[in-house]
Scaffold this active site. Structure first.
Site, PDB file in Angstrom:
ATOM      1  N   LYS A 168       5.857  11.512  -1.961  1.00  0.00           N
ATOM      2  CA  LYS A 168       6.841  10.442  -1.897  1.00  0.00           C
ATOM      3  C   LYS A 168       7.883  10.858  -0.868  1.00  0.00           C
ATOM      4  CE  LYS A 168       9.529   7.515  -5.068  1.00  0.00           C
ATOM      5  NZ  LYS A 168       9.911   7.347  -6.504  1.00  0.00           N
ATOM      6  N   ARG A 210      -4.637   2.469  -8.810  1.00  0.00           N
ATOM      7  CA  ARG A 210      -3.783   1.551  -9.557  1.00  0.00           C
ATOM      8  C   ARG A 210      -4.542   0.283  -9.924  1.00  0.00           C
ATOM      9  NH1 ARG A 210       1.419   2.929  -6.609  1.00  0.00           N
ATOM     10  NH2 ARG A 210       0.804   4.679  -5.299  1.00  0.00           N
ATOM     11  N   ARG A 265       3.997  14.999  -6.183  1.00  0.00           N
ATOM     12  CA  ARG A 265       3.732  14.827  -7.613  1.00  0.00           C
ATOM     13  C   ARG A 265       2.288  15.211  -7.912  1.00  0.00           C
ATOM     14  NH1 ARG A 265       3.595   8.988  -6.461  1.00  0.00           N
ATOM     15  NH2 ARG A 265       5.754   8.786  -7.124  1.00  0.00           N
ATOM     16  N   ASP A 313       1.079  -2.706  -9.296  1.00  0.00           N
ATOM     17  CA  ASP A 313       0.807  -1.605  -8.379  1.00  0.00           C
ATOM     18  C   ASP A 313       1.452  -0.302  -8.862  1.00  0.00           C
ATOM     19  OD1 ASP A 313       3.186  -3.227  -7.527  1.00  0.00           O
ATOM     20  OD2 ASP A 313       3.537  -1.493  -6.256  1.00  0.00           O
ATOM     21  N   ASN A 314       2.224  -0.355  -9.964  1.00  0.00           N
ATOM     22  CA  ASN A 314       2.826   0.842 -10.537  1.00  0.00           C
ATOM     23  C   ASN A 314       2.162   1.261 -11.841  1.00  0.00           C
ATOM     24  OD1 ASN A 314       4.680   1.302  -8.532  1.00  0.00           O
ATOM     25  ND2 ASN A 314       6.339   0.206  -9.537  1.00  0.00           N
ATOM     26  N   ASP A 343       5.944   7.117 -10.485  1.00  0.00           N
ATOM     27  CA  ASP A 343       6.767   6.387  -9.520  1.00  0.00           C
ATOM     28  C   ASP A 343       8.054   5.881 -10.161  1.00  0.00           C
ATOM     29  OD1 ASP A 343       7.418   5.578  -7.026  1.00  0.00           O
ATOM     30  OD2 ASP A 343       6.192   3.777  -7.021  1.00  0.00           O
ATOM     31  N   GLY A 382       0.870  -1.166   0.000  1.00  0.00           N
ATOM     32  CA  GLY A 382       0.000   0.000   0.000  1.00  0.00           C
ATOM     33  C   GLY A 382       0.905   1.213   0.000  1.00  0.00           C
ATOM     34  N   GLY A 417       3.339   3.164   1.282  1.00  0.00           N
ATOM     35  CA  GLY A 417       4.247   2.981   2.407  1.00  0.00           C
ATOM     36  C   GLY A 417       5.144   4.158   2.710  1.00  0.00           C
ATOM     37  N   ARG A 418       5.317   5.061   1.738  1.00  0.00           N
ATOM     38  CA  ARG A 418       6.097   6.274   2.004  1.00  0.00           C
ATOM     39  C   ARG A 418       5.487   7.477   1.283  1.00  0.00           C
ATOM     40  NH1 ARG A 418      11.733   6.113  -1.434  1.00  0.00           N
ATOM     41  NH2 ARG A 418      10.997   5.003  -3.270  1.00  0.00           N
TER      42      ARG A 418
END
Length: 453
Positions: A114, A187, A180, A253-254, A263, A91, A93-94
């Site tokens: 990010k 996703r 961003r 997921d990207n 990403d 998920g 995460g950062r």
């Protein structure tokens, strides 16, 4: 007034997905916040270009909420295939979704972060971003935007004065937080999570959200959604090839459902048309190599189709999915002709030209950026010899899209190969010299202006 009241149109519609889709989070409290990059061209589209530097840092380094949008950041939940291995433990995460708003064109926009700190999905990570990673993302997004690739844009980069440890690069290294701007952070993996949980109600809600808010289409037809994503994903894959770009980590997921690249981790631009060229040192099998990217993105879209089987019959989904190869061929022809600066003629002839160009690039080893620079407008210089005779003959049938009067065409091609990326970073790391980055961004934007005329 720092925020343009005519252009600033805040939204909170992502909250309509409900708390099963996200977690409320709090940004990290950074030791310092030094503004290193602000993209006023992108900020103007959402009414924020008038922010003072102090206000910019307050919102994008300290994450004070922007007016009338999300009162607290949301870390989105999703799953995904990572190098074809399913992972249900991922998920945001950062990063998190910090705000939503309308752009000048009326489309919904997300501000995502990010390096903004730990979330429930950080696992063993520290939730941080290296300053080098942020600089690399600026370079990737600026270059891709100029080359016509649908991409997120780097809105902000702020150094946080943290020393970060990383196992795969020299440590400690400087920390940063990035923002961003993208049309969505939903996703394919967002859908995969709901299929994994057998959550039909939220799957239907998500389909309606994406159709209604991201594609401006009424209804909740899963097959229609898949058709739209297939078209956007095929266009994305084609634009990567025309740009000579290798994303490096095309996990499900990207891949977002609006077809925007985002990403950027171990990305590279390929020096030559080498189908086996890889961006990530850990991609030992070449799964996401330059020439395999259309296959990889198609595979990811297949996972979306599989997820939608939770609420839809297979027949219409299979039909939508099978359109990907033909849509890709159309899109790659259009993308390469655009970069050549010529006007398309007919489908079969355009595809033949593209195959001829790809074959010559592959067999001669001429640099990708060098060729497209020299051939812009459809005429090859004399120094391109007999190996290019077939390309020259094919191009003779095409009309130029525009001329070469822009000053960019009197210089040298703008490239973004790894040695230059490292040199830009070295100037920052060794001398804190940000002028090299600023000059490169200006040069990229000049190229973009020349290509887009």
């Amino acid at each position: 007034m720092p925020i343009d009241p005519q252009a600033y149109r805040p939204e909170t519609i992502i909250r309509s997905l409900g708390p099963d889709m996200w977690d409320l989070v709090v940004a990290a409290d950074f030791p310092d916040a030094r503004l290193r990059f602000r993209n006023d061209r992108a900020a103007a589209e959402i009414g924020l270009a008038g922010l003072t530097d102090d206000a910019w840092v307050r919102h994008f380094g300290r994450f004070d909420p922007l007016p009338d949008t999300l009162p607290q950041p949301l870390a989105l939940r999703y799953h995904g295939h990572q190098f074809r291995v399913y992972n249900p433990d991922i998920g945001d995460g950062r990063g998190f979704t910090f705000a939503q708003m309308r752009g000048r064109d009326g489309r919904l926009m997300d501000l995502g972060t990010k390096g903004s700190g730990r979330t429930p999905w950080s696992r063993s990570g520290d939730g941080r971003l290296t300053l080098k990673g942020g600089v690399r993302e600026i370079l990737a997004t600026e270059m891709l935007e100029a080359l016509g690739v649908p991409t997120s844009r780097t809105l902000s980069l702020i150094e946080t004065s943290e020393a970060l440890d990383r196992g795969d690069e020299p440590s400690p290294t400087r920390g940063a937080v990035m923002v961003r701007l993208s049309h969505s952070h939903i996703r394919i993996g967002t859908f995969q999570r709901l299929a994994y949980l057998r959550d039909e109600a939220n799957m239907r809600r998500l389909v309606g959200y994406v159709l209604g808010w991201l594609y401006d289409e009424p209804g909740d037809d899963p097959a229609r959604l898949l058709t739209l994503v297939v078209n956007r994903a095929a266009t994305l894959a084609a634009s990567y090839m025309a740009a000579g770009f290798v994303h490096g980590v095309l996990n499900s997921d990207n891949i977002n459902v609006t077809g925007e690249s985002f990403d950027y981790g171990p990305w590279r631009f390929a020096p030559t048309w080498d189908p086996g060229f890889v961006a990530a040192y850990f991609d030992r099998d070449g799964l996401y190599a330059f020439g395999r990217q259309p296959e990889a993105i198609h595979w990811d879209v297949m996972q979306l189709a599989s997820s939608l089987r939770l609420i839809a019959d297979s027949g219409p989904l299979v039909a939508a999915l099978e359109a990907f190869p033909a849509r890709y061929q159309e899109a790659v022809a259009a993308a390469i002709l655009w970069r050549l600066g010529v006007v398309g003629r007919d489908g079969e002839g355009d595809r033949a030209l593209v195959q001829t160009v790809e074959r010559a690039l592959r067999t001669t080893g001429v640099g990708i950026d060098r060729f497209f620079f020299d051939a812009f407008g459809g005429v090859l210089p004399e120094e391109y010899g007999d190996a290019w005779a077939e390309v020259r003959a094919a191009l003779a049938a095409y009309m130029p899209r525009n001329d070469r009067s822009h000053p960019y065409w009197s210089g040298e091609p703008c490239s973004m190969l790894i040695d230059e990326v490292e040199a830009i970073w070295a100037g920052i790391a060794e001398r804190d010299d940000w002028s090299i980055l600023a000059a490169k961004v200006a040069a990229i934007r000049e190229m973009g202006a020349a290509l887009a005329r």
